[in-house]
Scaffold this active site. Structure first.
Site, PDB file in Angstrom:
ATOM      1  N   LYS A  47       0.834  -1.200   0.000  1.00  0.00           N
ATOM      2  CA  LYS A  47       0.000   0.000   0.000  1.00  0.00           C
ATOM      3  C   LYS A  47       0.869   1.251   0.000  1.00  0.00           C
ATOM      4  O   LYS A  47       2.091   1.177   0.166  1.00  0.00           O
ATOM      5  CB  LYS A  47      -0.922  -0.016   1.224  1.00  0.00           C
ATOM      6  N   ARG A 140     -10.027   0.318  15.212  1.00  0.00           N
ATOM      7  CA  ARG A 140      -9.873   1.080  13.968  1.00  0.00           C
ATOM      8  C   ARG A 140     -10.870   0.606  12.918  1.00  0.00           C
ATOM      9  O   ARG A 140     -11.494   1.418  12.243  1.00  0.00           O
ATOM     10  CB  ARG A 140      -8.430   0.950  13.454  1.00  0.00           C
ATOM     11  N   TYR A 260      16.056  30.113   7.033  1.00  0.00           N
ATOM     12  CA  TYR A 260      14.943  30.892   7.555  1.00  0.00           C
ATOM     13  C   TYR A 260      14.956  30.954   9.072  1.00  0.00           C
ATOM     14  O   TYR A 260      15.227  29.969   9.758  1.00  0.00           O
ATOM     15  CB  TYR A 260      13.617  30.253   7.118  1.00  0.00           C
ATOM     16  N   MET A 308      11.905  24.260   1.414  1.00  0.00           N
ATOM     17  CA  MET A 308      11.100  23.474   0.486  1.00  0.00           C
ATOM     18  C   MET A 308      11.952  22.716  -0.513  1.00  0.00           C
ATOM     19  O   MET A 308      11.698  21.545  -0.815  1.00  0.00           O
ATOM     20  CB  MET A 308      10.119  24.378  -0.261  1.00  0.00           C
TER      21      MET A 308
END
Length: 368
Positions: A47, A140, A260, A308
């Site tokens: 998956k 779940r 940053y 990023m």
């Protein structure tokens, strides 16, 4: 005649920025180790696009082991596997909505069902095999082990499932929950009109930390295949290797900052290398100031915030030139940054780390 030159593997056009080397040979060896340990057929989990590494390639690597089938999380994932040529069973372990059952039938998947109405609807479609999901404490999905109602038992009797399964919530620990969940599972199975031919419960840590061969009919390895061990008797080989080239170098003076927010300050003269991989590639922002990379087999720390598209490394004292390759995850020579280690540095799960590797990073496959 002049000797034939050996192609430089790093000259590949997809190895000029950032890329993911996927060692399918290691993946297959991990699967073989699980199969030998469990002693039963495998239902490997592929998956989330093979835990981020590319489900079609993962399936091709696992095919020689002749698994019982493959596990996915949605009908769409199953359809993608079929489109890629997968012919074995494809089982969807996440609950399938009634509106999805026709699509599930169209791509010949095996659904996990636990509601009486869904079982009847699947039978009405001529859907064939299905597996009964039983909740033994994960809370779940699935029918609660101690609350199998008459409607569900009637549907099971009318249209018997091929299998039944549960899922361990803490198989990677040494607590008593596994034994409790297995007892609950057996209790639930004993209430069914007949024992389904295939019972399964064990995920990767369930197999790794078991006392021996599986007590069930199938084993469902997942993250171990992709290089993450739960600390049991088996050791997973690294499979994913995230790399990026150095594209810039600069020398900083004492007190100067990086990235940053100016969260990282040079203590003395430092050399900073920039690699073109950031959180848009799956190298998570949580690794800002705490992650490490490998350069020529030596560890170098992440300097400042991961951005990023770029990450800065403190390469002071390590030979470094523009074009050199840094390994952000995986092996560089004898040194390794495991998925578990990298994830832990950022307060992440290794599952998050692997499945978060983004499509912008090309996957390059090694089958050796």
């Amino acid at each position: 005649m002049p000797a034939e030159s050996t192609p430089d593997p790093l000259a590949h056009p997809d190895r000029q920025r950032a890329w993911l080397d996927v060692d399918l040979g290691a993946l297959a060896r991990n699967a073989a180790a699980v199969a030998a340990r469990a002693g039963v057929p495998l239902l490997p989990m592929v998956k989330a696009d093979g835990y981020g590494l590319g489900a079609p390639a993962v399936v091709r690597a696992l095919e020689p082991l002749a698994p019982w089938g493959y596990g996915v999380a949605s009908a769409a994932e199953a359809a993608a596997l079929r489109a890629a040529g997968a012919t074995r069973r494809v089982m969807v372990l996440t609950p399938v909505l009634p509106t999805e059952l026709p699509r599930a039938r169209a791509v010949s998947l095996t659904p996990a069902l636990h509601r009486a109405g869904d079982g009847r609807a699947w039978a009405a479609l001529g859907g064939g095999a299905w597996h009964l999901a039983i909740d033994t404490g994960m809370a779940r999905a699935g029918a609660r082990w101690d609350a199998l109602d008459d409607a569900l038992l009637s549907a099971v009797g009318a249209h018997p499932p091929e299998g039944a399964f549960t899922h361990f919530h803490s198989a990677d620990t040494d607590d008593a929950s596994r034994a409790e969940q297995e007892a609950r599972f057996r209790e639930a199975v004993s209430r069914l009109p007949a024992r389904p031919p295939l019972l399964h419960a064990e995920n990767s840590p369930g197999v790794e930390r078991a006392g021996g061969a599986s007590a069930w009919d199938l084993a469902r390895p997942g993250v171990f295949l992709y290089g993450v061990s739960a600390g049991g008797v088996l050791g997973a080989e690294p499979v994913a290797h995230l790399r990026a080239r150095v594209v810039d170098l600069r020398d900083l003076r004492d007190g100067e900052t990086v990235s940053y927010g100016a969260t990282w300050t040079a203590r003395g003269a430092r050399r900073i290398a920039t690699v073109p991989a950031g959180y848009a590639d799956g190298y998570r922002r949580a690794l800002s100031g705490v992650g490490r990379a490998l350069l020529h087999g030596r560890p170098v720390p992440v300097a400042g915030r991961v951005t990023m598209d770029m990450t800065m490394l403190d390469v002071t004292g390590v030979p470094c030139a523009v074009g050199d390759v840094a390994t952000l995850l995986g092996r560089d020579g004898a040194a390794v940054l495991t998925a578990a280690e990298v994830a832990a540095a950022g307060g992440l799960s290794p599952y998050e780390l692997l499945t978060g590797l983004r499509g912008r990073v090309p996957r390059l496959y090694d089958t050796a």
